[in-house]
Write an enzyme that holds these catalytic residues in place. Sequence first.
Site, PDB file in Angstrom:
ATOM      1  CG  LEU A  22      -1.967  -1.159   1.223  1.00 40.26           C
ATOM      2  CD1 LEU A  22      -2.683  -1.245   2.568  1.00 40.26           C
ATOM      3  CD2 LEU A  22      -2.982  -1.005   0.090  1.00 40.26           C
ATOM      4  CD  GLU A  30      -9.213   1.974   4.773  1.00 41.07           C
ATOM      5  OE1 GLU A  30     -10.330   1.817   4.218  1.00 41.07           O
ATOM      6  OE2 GLU A  30      -8.278   1.164   4.625  1.00 41.07           O
TER       7      GLU A  30
HETATM    8  N1  FOL Z   1      -9.688  -1.787   1.039  1.00 40.73           N
HETATM    9  C1  FOL Z   1      -9.562  -0.817   1.947  1.00 40.73           C
HETATM   10  N2  FOL Z   1     -10.610  -0.045   2.237  1.00 40.73           N
HETATM   11  N3  FOL Z   1      -8.396  -0.607   2.568  1.00 40.73           N
HETATM   12  C2  FOL Z   1      -7.320  -1.369   2.305  1.00 40.73           C
HETATM   13  O1  FOL Z   1      -6.255  -1.141   2.904  1.00 40.73           O
HETATM   14  C3  FOL Z   1      -7.408  -2.419   1.359  1.00 40.73           C
HETATM   15  N4  FOL Z   1      -6.350  -3.226   1.084  1.00 40.73           N
HETATM   16  C4  FOL Z   1      -6.516  -4.207   0.192  1.00 40.73           C
HETATM   17  C5  FOL Z   1      -7.738  -4.357  -0.442  1.00 40.73           C
HETATM   18  N5  FOL Z   1      -8.777  -3.570  -0.178  1.00 40.73           N
HETATM   19  C6  FOL Z   1      -8.629  -2.588   0.730  1.00 40.73           C
HETATM   20  C7  FOL Z   1      -5.397  -5.126  -0.135  1.00 40.73           C
HETATM   21  N6  FOL Z   1      -4.329  -5.161   0.829  1.00 40.73           N
HETATM   22  C8  FOL Z   1      -4.682  -6.896   4.628  1.00 40.73           C
HETATM   23  C9  FOL Z   1      -3.461  -6.388   4.187  1.00 40.73           C
HETATM   24  C10 FOL Z   1      -3.370  -5.815   2.925  1.00 40.73           C
HETATM   25  C11 FOL Z   1      -4.472  -5.756   2.081  1.00 40.73           C
HETATM   26  C12 FOL Z   1      -5.678  -6.260   2.517  1.00 40.73           C
HETATM   27  C13 FOL Z   1      -5.778  -6.827   3.795  1.00 40.73           C
HETATM   28  C14 FOL Z   1      -4.786  -7.488   5.985  1.00 40.73           C
HETATM   29  O2  FOL Z   1      -3.811  -7.837   6.612  1.00 40.73           O
HETATM   30  N7  FOL Z   1      -6.012  -7.610   6.513  1.00 40.73           N
HETATM   31  C15 FOL Z   1      -6.362  -8.131   7.819  1.00 40.73           C
HETATM   32  C16 FOL Z   1      -6.490  -6.982   8.775  1.00 40.73           C
HETATM   33  C17 FOL Z   1      -5.647  -7.116   9.974  1.00 40.73           C
HETATM   34  C18 FOL Z   1      -5.700  -5.815  10.781  1.00 40.73           C
HETATM   35  O3  FOL Z   1      -6.785  -5.480  11.327  1.00 40.73           O
HETATM   36  O4  FOL Z   1      -4.698  -5.107  10.797  1.00 40.73           O
HETATM   37  C19 FOL Z   1      -7.767  -8.744   7.701  1.00 40.73           C
HETATM   38  O5  FOL Z   1      -8.061  -9.637   8.537  1.00 40.73           O
HETATM   39  O6  FOL Z   1      -8.551  -8.314   6.851  1.00 40.73           O
END
Ligand code: FOL
Length: 201
Positions: A22, A30
């Site tokens: 990102l 967010e």
């Molecule tokens: N949409 C939005 N609104 N924000 C974003 O940052 C985003 N990122 C992606 C796709 N749509 C998005 C793609 N990149 C995670 C990391 C990168 C990513 C998407 C998800 C991730 O680690 N998600 C964890 C969250 C853990 C936390 O709360 O920090 C998850 O369980 O979804």
Amino acid sequence: MRELTLILASTPKMGIGLSGTLPWPSLKKEMAYFARVTKRSPSPNVQNVVIMGRKTWDSIPAKFRPLPDRLNIVVSRSIGGVEKREDKSLWAGSLEKALQWVGEDGKGKAGRVFVIGGAEIYKAALGLRETRRVLLTRVEREWECDAVFPLELKEGGEWQRVEQQKMDEWVGEEVPRGRQVEKEGTDDETGYEFEMWERVD
Ligand code: FOL
């Protein structure tokens, strides 16, 4: 076929990524919104589906993937049909193959279907009539980017911004209104706003 929702955060010029990650330093609240919204399923016995490209999969820290409580489908041209991995992620050769799986094997167990990026998968999804909705987090600062969301969301075209009340109903929570700020007072201070857009027919 079932409807698809795209979810992303972007800069004013629709930048979404830099060097495989990102563009901005992590926005904790967010990201928490992303996790909440993609997890919240229409009924207790189904799991939502998140479809992503291989580069997006690679960008997710290994300890967070597959994203918990969601069925993860990864699209990669190196896959023939559809295959299940040890970690429970599903890999498909194309977006169409992924959606075919959701419609057949996923019948009954799959809830909402989200496309979570990146640029190539968003582009393929935007070419499908099933793509009805975009959940956009509008980041107010420009950050250096090398990946761009292939659609400019502005009023007067094929896409229309949905009012907050309707957004709350679809998302299933009171979505924080107006300007949100993270890393306040630091050089990385970043403001953003949660939006929802729908395709007008
Ligand atoms: N949409 C939005 N609104 N924000 C974003 O940052 C985003 N990122 C992606 C796709 N749509 C998005 C793609 N990149 C995670 C990391 C990168 C990513 C998407 C998800 C991730 O680690 N998600 C964890 C969250 C853990 C936390 O709360 O920090 C998850 O369980 O979804």
